[in-house]
Design a protein around this motif. Structure first.
Motif, PDB file in Angstrom:
ATOM      1  N   ILE A 147      -9.624  -7.892   7.028  1.00 55.88           N
ATOM      2  CA  ILE A 147      -9.503  -8.715   5.808  1.00 55.88           C
ATOM      3  C   ILE A 147      -8.361  -8.198   4.959  1.00 55.88           C
ATOM      4  CG2 ILE A 147     -10.657  -9.375   3.670  1.00 55.88           C
ATOM      5  CD1 ILE A 147     -13.288  -9.296   5.148  1.00 55.88           C
ATOM      6  N   GLN A 148      -8.303  -6.890   4.836  1.00 49.41           N
ATOM      7  CA  GLN A 148      -7.247  -6.269   4.032  1.00 49.41           C
ATOM      8  C   GLN A 148      -5.877  -6.608   4.594  1.00 49.41           C
ATOM      9  OE1 GLN A 148      -7.682  -1.969   3.427  1.00 49.41           O
ATOM     10  NE2 GLN A 148      -5.908  -1.694   4.747  1.00 49.41           N
ATOM     11  N   GLU A 149      -5.746  -6.555   5.912  1.00 51.90           N
ATOM     12  CA  GLU A 149      -4.452  -6.843   6.527  1.00 51.90           C
ATOM     13  C   GLU A 149      -4.076  -8.317   6.382  1.00 51.90           C
ATOM     14  OE1 GLU A 149      -2.139  -4.870   7.833  1.00 51.90           O
ATOM     15  OE2 GLU A 149      -3.356  -3.196   7.130  1.00 51.90           O
ATOM     16  N   ARG A 150      -5.071  -9.212   6.445  1.00 49.77           N
ATOM     17  CA  ARG A 150      -4.797 -10.651   6.365  1.00 49.77           C
ATOM     18  C   ARG A 150      -4.336 -11.078   4.978  1.00 49.77           C
ATOM     19  NH1 ARG A 150      -9.705 -13.973   7.616  1.00 49.77           N
ATOM     20  NH2 ARG A 150      -8.250 -15.680   7.150  1.00 49.77           N
ATOM     21  N   PHE A 151      -4.896 -10.479   3.937  1.00 50.57           N
ATOM     22  CA  PHE A 151      -4.688 -11.028   2.594  1.00 50.57           C
ATOM     23  C   PHE A 151      -3.845 -10.152   1.671  1.00 50.57           C
ATOM     24  CE2 PHE A 151      -8.821 -12.853   3.970  1.00 50.57           C
ATOM     25  CZ  PHE A 151      -8.384 -14.155   4.112  1.00 50.57           C
ATOM     26  N   LYS A 152      -3.432  -8.996   2.130  1.00 49.16           N
ATOM     27  CA  LYS A 152      -2.575  -8.177   1.278  1.00 49.16           C
ATOM     28  C   LYS A 152      -1.232  -8.869   1.078  1.00 49.16           C
ATOM     29  CE  LYS A 152      -0.538  -5.402   4.978  1.00 49.16           C
ATOM     30  NZ  LYS A 152      -0.379  -4.064   5.572  1.00 49.16           N
ATOM     31  N   VAL A 153      -0.618  -8.597  -0.075  1.00 47.07           N
ATOM     32  CA  VAL A 153       0.660  -9.222  -0.432  1.00 47.07           C
ATOM     33  C   VAL A 153       1.734  -8.142  -0.425  1.00 47.07           C
ATOM     34  CG1 VAL A 153       1.922 -10.489  -2.195  1.00 47.07           C
ATOM     35  CG2 VAL A 153      -0.506 -10.936  -1.842  1.00 47.07           C
ATOM     36  N   PRO A 154       2.790  -8.331   0.338  1.00 44.56           N
ATOM     37  CA  PRO A 154       3.870  -7.323   0.357  1.00 44.56           C
ATOM     38  C   PRO A 154       4.749  -7.444  -0.889  1.00 44.56           C
ATOM     39  CG  PRO A 154       4.415  -9.130   1.841  1.00 44.56           C
ATOM     40  CD  PRO A 154       3.035  -9.425   1.298  1.00 44.56           C
ATOM     41  N   LEU A 155       4.533  -6.556  -1.851  1.00 45.44           N
ATOM     42  CA  LEU A 155       5.332  -6.567  -3.073  1.00 45.44           C
ATOM     43  C   LEU A 155       6.243  -5.348  -3.098  1.00 45.44           C
ATOM     44  CD1 LEU A 155       2.789  -7.530  -5.886  1.00 45.44           C
ATOM     45  CD2 LEU A 155       4.353  -9.030  -4.655  1.00 45.44           C
ATOM     46  N   ASN A 156       7.499  -5.603  -3.383  1.00 49.65           N
ATOM     47  CA  ASN A 156       8.446  -4.504  -3.562  1.00 49.65           C
ATOM     48  C   ASN A 156       8.744  -4.395  -5.053  1.00 49.65           C
ATOM     49  OD1 ASN A 156      10.328  -2.496  -3.225  1.00 49.65           O
ATOM     50  ND2 ASN A 156      11.967  -3.888  -2.578  1.00 49.65           N
ATOM     51  N   THR A 157       7.870  -3.661  -5.747  1.00 52.42           N
ATOM     52  CA  THR A 157       7.987  -3.637  -7.200  1.00 52.42           C
ATOM     53  C   THR A 157       7.510  -2.296  -7.742  1.00 52.42           C
ATOM     54  OG1 THR A 157       7.251  -4.691  -9.250  1.00 52.42           O
ATOM     55  CG2 THR A 157       5.692  -4.639  -7.445  1.00 52.42           C
ATOM     56  N   ASN A 204      -6.301   0.486  -2.418  1.00 52.93           N
ATOM     57  CA  ASN A 204      -5.995   1.165  -1.159  1.00 52.93           C
ATOM     58  C   ASN A 204      -4.509   1.120  -0.808  1.00 52.93           C
ATOM     59  OD1 ASN A 204      -6.909   2.714   0.981  1.00 52.93           O
ATOM     60  ND2 ASN A 204      -7.261   0.938   2.327  1.00 52.93           N
ATOM     61  N   GLY A 205      -3.662   1.055  -1.874  1.00 55.12           N
ATOM     62  CA  GLY A 205      -2.222   1.044  -1.646  1.00 55.12           C
ATOM     63  C   GLY A 205      -1.658  -0.330  -1.366  1.00 55.12           C
ATOM     64  N   PHE A 206      -2.491  -1.382  -1.434  1.00 54.06           N
ATOM     65  CA  PHE A 206      -2.027  -2.736  -1.158  1.00 54.06           C
ATOM     66  C   PHE A 206      -2.231  -3.617  -2.389  1.00 54.06           C
ATOM     67  CE2 PHE A 206      -3.602  -1.003   2.911  1.00 54.06           C
ATOM     68  CZ  PHE A 206      -2.408  -0.997   3.624  1.00 54.06           C
ATOM     69  N   TYR A 207      -1.489  -4.742  -2.431  1.00 47.05           N
ATOM     70  CA  TYR A 207      -1.586  -5.699  -3.535  1.00 47.05           C
ATOM     71  C   TYR A 207      -2.345  -6.942  -3.072  1.00 47.05           C
ATOM     72  CZ  TYR A 207       2.098  -2.908  -5.704  1.00 47.05           C
ATOM     73  OH  TYR A 207       2.828  -1.885  -6.243  1.00 47.05           O
ATOM     74  N   PHE A 208      -3.155  -7.505  -3.964  1.00 47.88           N
ATOM     75  CA  PHE A 208      -3.919  -8.713  -3.672  1.00 47.88           C
ATOM     76  C   PHE A 208      -3.778  -9.684  -4.846  1.00 47.88           C
ATOM     77  CE2 PHE A 208      -5.755  -5.310  -1.264  1.00 47.88           C
ATOM     78  CZ  PHE A 208      -6.023  -5.866  -0.020  1.00 47.88           C
ATOM     79  N   PRO A 209      -3.738 -11.001  -4.569  1.00 47.55           N
ATOM     80  CA  PRO A 209      -3.573 -11.987  -5.645  1.00 47.55           C
ATOM     81  C   PRO A 209      -4.868 -12.179  -6.431  1.00 47.55           C
ATOM     82  CG  PRO A 209      -3.841 -13.116  -3.570  1.00 47.55           C
ATOM     83  CD  PRO A 209      -3.804 -11.640  -3.236  1.00 47.55           C
ATOM     84  N   THR A 210      -4.720 -12.463  -7.704  1.00 47.53           N
ATOM     85  CA  THR A 210      -5.876 -12.814  -8.531  1.00 47.53           C
ATOM     86  C   THR A 210      -6.104 -14.321  -8.448  1.00 47.53           C
ATOM     87  OG1 THR A 210      -4.491 -13.101 -10.479  1.00 47.53           O
ATOM     88  CG2 THR A 210      -5.422 -10.906 -10.108  1.00 47.53           C
ATOM     89  N   LEU A 211      -7.173 -14.777  -9.092  1.00 48.13           N
ATOM     90  CA  LEU A 211      -7.496 -16.213  -9.056  1.00 48.13           C
ATOM     91  C   LEU A 211      -6.349 -17.045  -9.613  1.00 48.13           C
ATOM     92  CD1 LEU A 211     -10.888 -17.843  -9.985  1.00 48.13           C
ATOM     93  CD2 LEU A 211      -8.772 -18.772 -10.897  1.00 48.13           C
ATOM     94  N   ALA A 212      -5.757 -16.589 -10.743  1.00 46.97           N
ATOM     95  CA  ALA A 212      -4.660 -17.344 -11.351  1.00 46.97           C
ATOM     96  C   ALA A 212      -3.485 -17.469 -10.397  1.00 46.97           C
ATOM     97  CB  ALA A 212      -4.219 -16.668 -12.648  1.00 46.97           C
ATOM     98  N   MET A 213      -3.162 -16.384  -9.690  1.00 45.91           N
ATOM     99  CA  MET A 213      -2.050 -16.410  -8.745  1.00 45.91           C
ATOM    100  C   MET A 213      -2.349 -17.352  -7.588  1.00 45.91           C
ATOM    101  SD  MET A 213       0.934 -15.339  -8.147  1.00 45.91           S
ATOM    102  CE  MET A 213       1.840 -16.040  -6.758  1.00 45.91           C
ATOM    103  N   GLN A 214      -3.581 -17.344  -7.118  1.00 48.43           N
ATOM    104  CA  GLN A 214      -3.943 -18.229  -6.006  1.00 48.43           C
ATOM    105  C   GLN A 214      -3.848 -19.695  -6.419  1.00 48.43           C
ATOM    106  OE1 GLN A 214      -3.686 -17.901  -2.853  1.00 48.43           O
ATOM    107  NE2 GLN A 214      -5.448 -16.536  -2.496  1.00 48.43           N
TER     108      GLN A 214
END
Length: 722
Positions: A147-157, A204-214
């Motif tokens: 699940i983590q791999e499917r939905f994480k967002v690659p952010l360079n920030t 866990n070192g990864f980014y995930f979108p919030t409801l507003a972003m989705q």
């Protein structure tokens, strides 16, 4: 003011408040205070954005839970999970929504998970809720890595989006088959109010979108980049600049309370009832249902709860609201670009410093005294105008520095101004406080320069004197005389001051007063007339008290006074030396008032006024015409009147007597002495008492009958004494 006298005011009014507000800014309290103050201003200022028309809510409300509490397929809260595919499927009956976002957690197993798995695989654009948190025990879960791999967002920030220690994703196959995942965490400010949100969170070192972003992404591919501390999101040519703060959160625009309460919300009970009606075949046209499916066409559908039993309420700037409402606001903000940028506190401090510096110039350089009182209104208006101008541009100016600094600055400035100018003001206040009503004194001292310079304008001069006071004083001991005089003068002076009159001086038992100075008042003639009548009534009260107590002598207890009133231009101001000065008046207007007071004795009246008084006061007060006279030192004749009473208090007998007197005076001017005498004699009959004025005119007619006047006689009586 000299340069050395302006440096200390600058230190007091600019440096001290600036240091204080800057010092406060080092503490978190300033940020909380800033946001509370801006919330209040947002309530007051007009709204300039409107909630997105693309968002609707399916609400599991109190009605829904209560109505289906005993339903075999749903039961009490939490509902069985197979209802959610039913609700989602209903929105897709005609034209499907753009995305369905579920604001309800499915983190525990149930017997109905399969229904949601099937919905994930068959119904398309569905986003499930994940919940992140800090603390607690990390429990490894099977499948969470996928699940983590499917939905994480690659952010360079380098933006410090909120970071959490633990994550709760949808359970089992619900999470594994979910088309999309969003995080539903909300982060309140230090005061417990939800004002801000983040488009992404970390775990866990990864980014995930919030409801507003989705809701903004709609499941489409997007790109992100950081620029000047802002987050830039691009998708299908659409660009959204998100002004993220230092802690990775952005200030939300909460619209208005009315808009929040009017966000399109459709009860889950209404949808279930509509579906049952449709399945029963009772209606053929779906648009006639209680909740028509067309309402969800091309919409962003949020499924959430507002029932109290779900414990999903949050505190917003407009009070307590269901969590799904706050999520809808954040989604609308991101979709429509209604994002507020909180300007650094430095801008608020700089604005305040400039306003404070101008305040120094207004208080200590400016010579327009009214501006000193008006400047706070101007400064506050400038602050509100600047705040609103920036607010219209979705910029939030720091407010605490002005709200705290400006009052402190102006109070310190006024305190110092009072200290430096207080000595001179106290000098004039000491002189005026015994002459004028305290309220008049406070107004007069507002303009010290004008007060010191004096001027020439319209006033009413007031003179009063006790009749036969020399005889009274001869009958009394020194102690009784002082007591009588103090009691009389105190009572009369109180009446004078209460009607905005100014005490010029006492001359023995005589009172000299001014109306219309030092504060100019267009109603000064009427105030003087009112004072004279009230003094006459007050003297009656004093006489009654003296008679009841048997004080003084009979002559003293029957004391009467005479008053002379005249209005016109006169010179008024402080006159004397620096150590001994008094506020007084000079000019022909004043002299005539004094002559009228003396002439009142001849006519047997208590209040004698000039035509200038009668002409402007006759609508409210009743005057009796007496004579044309020429006073000593003045060649022009003066028409004189007796002030009798208020118009409403005059009897018909008095009016008839006065009409008879005027007929007699008309014949007197025509030199018809015998006819005039008959009319004058009738006056006493109408009044039922001796009328001294008529008797004096009778005597004058008899003398003129025996010694006819010269050919050029004009009927004006010349007084040879003052």
């Amino acid at each position: 003011m000299k340069q050395n006298k302006i440096l200390f005011p600058i230190f007091l009014m600019v440096v001290v408040p600036t240091i204080l507000t800057t010092f406060i800014s080092f503490f978190r309290f300033s940020t909380t205070l800033d946001r509370k103050l801006s919330d209040g201003l947002f309530h007051l200022l007009p709204s300039h954005h409107f909630f997105s028309k693309d968002i609707v809510i399916i609400d599991i409300d109190e009605q829904s839970i209560a109505k289906y509490a005993d339903h075999p397929e749903l039961g009490q809260w939490p509902w069985k999970r197979h209802i959610y595919p039913t609700l989602i499927n209903y929105t897709k009956l005609i034209t499907p929504p753009r995305i369905t976002i579920i604001d309800i957690m499915f983190t525990e197993r149930s017997d109905y998970d399969e229904a949601l798995v099937i919905a994930n695989e068959s119904l398309g654009e569905i986003s499930h809720a994940a919940n992140f948190r800090d603390g607690g025990i990390v429990i490894p879960r099977k499948g969470i890595e996928s699940i983590q791999e499917r939905f994480k967002v690659p952010l360079n920030t380098h933006i410090p989006f909120p970071k959490f220690e633990n994550a709760s994703f949808p359970i089992g196959q619900i999470g594994e088959t979910a088309p999309m995942i969003h995080v539903v965490n909300v982060i309140t400010d230090a005061d417990g109010i939800l004002r801000r949100f983040s488009p992404f969170v970390q775990w866990n070192g990864f980014y995930f979108p919030t409801l507003a972003m989705q809701a903004f992404a709609l499941g489409e591919t997007y790109e992100t980049e950081s620029k000047d501390g802002d987050l830039i999101i691009q998708k299908n040519g659409e660009k959204r600049i998100v002004p993220v703060g230092k802690d990775g959160l952005v200030r939300a625009y909460f619209y208005t309370e009315e808009e929040l309460r009017n966000i399109p919300r459709y009860s889950a009970a209404g949808i279930i009832e509509s579906l049952e009606t449709l399945n029963s075949g009772e209606v053929e046209d779906p648009n006639s249902l209680l909740v028509p499916p067309k309402l969800f066409k091309d919409k962003i559908v949020l499924i959430g709860t507002s029932a109290a039993s779900t414990h999903d309420d949050v505190v917003t700037p407009f009070g307590l609201f269901p969590g799904v409402i706050a999520q809808a606001v954040f989604a609308s903000n991101l979709i429509e670009g209604h994002l507020l940028r909180e300007l650094p506190e430095f801008y608020g401090i700089l604005f305040t410093t400039l306003v404070l510096f101008v305040g120094v110039l207004v208080l200590f350089i400016n010579q327009w005294h009214s501006l000193k009182s008006l400047y706070p209104i101007f400064a506050i208006s400038l602050f509100l105008g600047t705040f609103y101008f920036l607010y219209r541009m979705d910029l939030v100016l720091s407010t605490y520095s002005f709200v705290l600094g400006f009052p402190i600055s102006y109070l310190l400035g006024f305190a110092y101004l009072t200290y430096t100018e207080g000595r001179e003001k106290r000098k004039f206040n000491h002189i005026l406080r015994n002459l004028v009503d305290p309220e008049v004194v406070s107004v007069a001292l507002e303009n010290m320069e004008s007060l010191k310079q004096g001027g020439e304008w319209e006033i009413t001069a007031f003179f009063s004197d006790v009749a036969g006071f020399s005889s009274i004083s001869e009958e009394l001991s020194a102690t009784d005389l002082a007591k009588l005089l103090n009691e009389y003068l105190s009572a009369m002076t109180n009446v004078l001051k209460s009607n905005s009159g100014t005490l010029d001086k006492y001359i023995g038992d005589a009172i000299v007063g001014i109306f219309g100075a030092p504060i100019q008042n267009p109603n000064h003639p009427k105030l003087a007339c009112k004072t004279a009548l009230e003094m006459r009534k007050e003297l009656e009260r004093l006489r009654d008290g003296w008679n009841q107590r048997g004080e003084y002598t009979p002559l003293a207890r029957s004391m009467v006074f005479r008053i002379g009133l005249n209005c016109g231009p006169a010179k008024v101001g402080f006159m004397g030396t620096d150590s001994l000065a008094s506020y007084t008046m000079m000019g022909d207007t004043v002299n005539l008032a004094a002559r009228l007071e003396a002439a009142a004795k001849d006519y047997g009246v208590s209040i004698l006024v000039s035509e200038s008084i009668e002409s402007v006061c006759k609508d409210e007060f009743h005057f009796r015409f007496l004579d044309w006279i020429r006073v000593k030192g003045k060649e022009a004749p003066v028409k004189i009147y007796s002030l009798e009473a208020y118009q409403k208090d005059v009897s018909n007998e008095v009016i008839e007597a006065e009409r008879e007197y005027e007929l007699g005076f008309s014949e007197y001017l025509k030199q018809n002495w015998e006819v005039a005498i008959l009319h004058f004699k009738n006056v006493s009959k109408f009044l039922g008492k001796h009328d001294i004025t008529s008797e004096m005119l009778i005597l004058r007619c008899e003398n003129l009958f025996q010694s006819p006047p010269p050919v050029d006689w004009d009927g004006v009586y010349t007084r040879t004494s003052k």
